[in-house]
Design a protein around this motif. Structure first.
Motif, PDB file in Angstrom:
ATOM      1  N   ARG A 140       0.847  -1.214   0.000  1.00 60.06           N
ATOM      2  CA  ARG A 140       0.000   0.000   0.000  1.00 60.06           C
ATOM      3  C   ARG A 140       0.873   1.252   0.000  1.00 60.06           C
ATOM      4  O   ARG A 140       0.581   2.222  -0.701  1.00 60.06           O
ATOM      5  N   GLU A 143       2.315   1.728  -3.490  1.00 55.55           N
ATOM      6  CA  GLU A 143       1.256   2.155  -4.410  1.00 55.55           C
ATOM      7  C   GLU A 143       0.899   3.623  -4.181  1.00 55.55           C
ATOM      8  O   GLU A 143       0.693   4.372  -5.142  1.00 55.55           O
ATOM      9  N   LYS A 144       0.862   4.082  -2.926  1.00 53.50           N
ATOM     10  CA  LYS A 144       0.628   5.505  -2.634  1.00 53.50           C
ATOM     11  C   LYS A 144       1.747   6.373  -3.186  1.00 53.50           C
ATOM     12  O   LYS A 144       1.536   7.550  -3.487  1.00 53.50           O
ATOM     13  N   GLN A 145       2.934   5.790  -3.312  1.00 55.43           N
ATOM     14  CA  GLN A 145       4.087   6.524  -3.831  1.00 55.43           C
ATOM     15  C   GLN A 145       4.174   6.462  -5.361  1.00 55.43           C
ATOM     16  O   GLN A 145       5.155   6.913  -5.946  1.00 55.43           O
TER      17      GLN A 145
END
Length: 171
Positions: A140, A143-145
């Motif tokens: 997660r 993916e946020k990055q």
């Protein structure tokens, strides 16, 4: 907790090794076999291993607590060693870890931003990394990055093979 980031050099090898072992144990105790964790850290996270990474051109960033200077996180950029088709300008984020008490403080994103800046400054155009397939929290974060899955690999920890995901992101 406040911290400072700095480019790590050979004199930081012992601090990198300490935080590498502590964060790997913290991340995987109760998930991976204890003997495998010890073997993996002994082989891959010793001061000598970090000295060799740095001598080979790796770029490391060390996070230290503002009060007292204890190591609390780090990142390590190396030449790619992943089973996907390389592209010109690839670099691997071989490691990025922060001690649990720093989670949620912005240290992880700060280490990532620094790794991206360092990779870009060195002329790289794509950042790759491998992550344990069962580590949903880390997935997660990546993916946020802005990372997306680009492949898979089998990764040896101690004497046990694990399934990992390979992530990639243009930089």
């Amino acid at each position: 907790m406040t911290w400072r980031l700095h480019r790590a050099g050979p004199a930081d090898a012992a601090a990198l090794a300490l935080v590498a072992g502590a964060t790997f144990l913290e991340a995987f105790a109760g998930i991976l076999d204890g003997a495998d964790i010890i073997a993996h850290v002994t082989r891959n996270s010793s001061a000598a291993a970090f000295e060799a990474y740095l001598a080979g051109g790796a770029i490391a960033t060390l996070a230290a607590a503002q009060a007292g200077g204890a190591p609390i996180g780090y990142s390590l950029l190396t030449a790619p060693d992943l089973p996907i088709a390389p592209e010109p300008g690839d670099i691997e984020l071989k490691r990025i870890y922060a001690l649990f008490p720093t989670h949620g403080t912005g240290l992880g994103p700060a280490l990532m931003a620094r790794a991206i800046d360092d990779a870009r400054s060195a002329g790289h155009r794509r950042l790759l990394l491998g992550v344990y397939g069962g580590n949903r929290r880390a997935q997660r974060f990546y993916e946020k990055q802005g990372f997306a899955v680009a492949g898979t690999r089998r990764f040896l920890v101690g004497a046990t093979w694990h399934d990992d995901l390979i992530y990639a992101r243009a930089i």
